[in-house]
Design a protein around this motif. Sequence first.
Motif, PDB file in Angstrom:
ATOM      1  N   UNK A  74      14.865  77.804 -12.233  1.00  0.00           N
ATOM      2  CA  UNK A  74      15.955  77.544 -13.191  1.00  0.00           C
ATOM      3  C   UNK A  74      16.564  76.175 -12.959  1.00  0.00           C
ATOM      4  N   UNK A  75      16.691  75.774 -11.703  1.00  0.00           N
ATOM      5  CA  UNK A  75      17.248  74.469 -11.376  1.00  0.00           C
ATOM      6  C   UNK A  75      16.317  73.354 -11.851  1.00  0.00           C
ATOM      7  N   UNK A  76      15.033  73.525 -11.597  1.00  0.00           N
ATOM      8  CA  UNK A  76      14.040  72.536 -12.017  1.00  0.00           C
ATOM      9  C   UNK A  76      14.045  72.370 -13.535  1.00  0.00           C
ATOM     10  N   UNK A  77      14.275  73.450 -14.240  1.00  0.00           N
ATOM     11  CA  UNK A  77      14.280  73.421 -15.701  1.00  0.00           C
ATOM     12  C   UNK A  77      15.639  73.012 -16.264  1.00  0.00           C
ATOM     13  N   UNK A  78      16.587  72.700 -15.385  1.00  0.00           N
ATOM     14  CA  UNK A  78      17.896  72.247 -15.823  1.00  0.00           C
ATOM     15  C   UNK A  78      18.797  73.347 -16.347  1.00  0.00           C
ATOM     16  N   UNK A  79      18.503  74.594 -16.015  1.00  0.00           N
ATOM     17  CA  UNK A  79      19.298  75.721 -16.507  1.00  0.00           C
ATOM     18  C   UNK A  79      20.522  76.014 -15.642  1.00  0.00           C
ATOM     19  N   UNK A  80      20.600  75.370 -14.492  1.00  0.00           N
ATOM     20  CA  UNK A  80      21.721  75.602 -13.572  1.00  0.00           C
ATOM     21  C   UNK A  80      22.066  74.271 -12.922  1.00  0.00           C
ATOM     22  N   UNK A  81      23.344  74.047 -12.708  1.00  0.00           N
ATOM     23  CA  UNK A  81      23.703  72.752 -12.134  1.00  0.00           C
ATOM     24  C   UNK A  81      23.435  72.738 -10.629  1.00  0.00           C
ATOM     25  N   UNK A  82      23.218  71.551 -10.069  1.00  0.00           N
ATOM     26  CA  UNK A  82      22.847  71.438  -8.648  1.00  0.00           C
ATOM     27  C   UNK A  82      23.850  72.060  -7.687  1.00  0.00           C
ATOM     28  N   UNK A  83      25.144  71.948  -7.983  1.00  0.00           N
ATOM     29  CA  UNK A  83      26.146  72.531  -7.081  1.00  0.00           C
ATOM     30  C   UNK A  83      26.045  74.055  -7.059  1.00  0.00           C
ATOM     31  N   UNK A  84      25.863  74.651  -8.216  1.00  0.00           N
ATOM     32  CA  UNK A  84      25.702  76.108  -8.294  1.00  0.00           C
ATOM     33  C   UNK A  84      24.421  76.529  -7.576  1.00  0.00           C
ATOM     34  N   UNK A  85      23.379  75.735  -7.729  1.00  0.00           N
ATOM     35  CA  UNK A  85      22.119  76.037  -7.034  1.00  0.00           C
ATOM     36  C   UNK A  85      22.325  76.021  -5.524  1.00  0.00           C
ATOM     37  N   UNK A  86      22.972  74.976  -5.011  1.00  0.00           N
ATOM     38  CA  UNK A  86      23.201  74.870  -3.556  1.00  0.00           C
ATOM     39  C   UNK A  86      24.013  76.061  -3.038  1.00  0.00           C
ATOM     40  N   UNK A  87      25.052  76.418  -3.781  1.00  0.00           N
ATOM     41  CA  UNK A  87      25.908  77.532  -3.355  1.00  0.00           C
ATOM     42  C   UNK A  87      25.118  78.847  -3.326  1.00  0.00           C
ATOM     43  N   UNK A  88      24.366  79.097  -4.385  1.00  0.00           N
ATOM     44  CA  UNK A  88      23.594  80.336  -4.449  1.00  0.00           C
ATOM     45  C   UNK A  88      22.468  80.356  -3.422  1.00  0.00           C
ATOM     46  N   UNK A  89      21.832  79.197  -3.198  1.00  0.00           N
ATOM     47  CA  UNK A  89      20.790  79.142  -2.172  1.00  0.00           C
ATOM     48  C   UNK A  89      21.371  79.421  -0.788  1.00  0.00           C
TER      49      UNK A  89
END
Length: 81
Positions: free
Chosen positions: A23-38
Motif C-alpha cells: 500500500x505504501x509503494x502504491x501511494x495509498x498510505x503516507x510514509x509517517x502512517x506506514x512507519x508507525x504501523x510497521x
Amino acid sequence: MSEQDILARIKTLVDREHELRTRSTQGEIDPEAERRQLAELEVALDRCWDLLRQRRARLDQGRNPEEAQSSSARQVEGYLQ
C-alpha cells in the motif's frame, strides 16, 4: 496459546506487514502512517517470537510449554539495550 496458534499469528502479522508495504509503494498510505504501523507490527512480531522461544525452551527442559507467558512490549524491546 499453542505453538500452532503463535505461528498462525506470526503469519498474519507478516501478511499485514507485506500488505502495508504494498500500500505504501502504491501511494495509498503516507510514509509517517506506514512507519508507525510497521513499528507496531514489529513489536507484535517480537512478542510472538519471544513467546515461541519460551515455549520451545520449556519443552527442551522437559517443562510444560503452556506455562510460557507473553512478555510485555517494553521487556521484549529492551532485550538488546
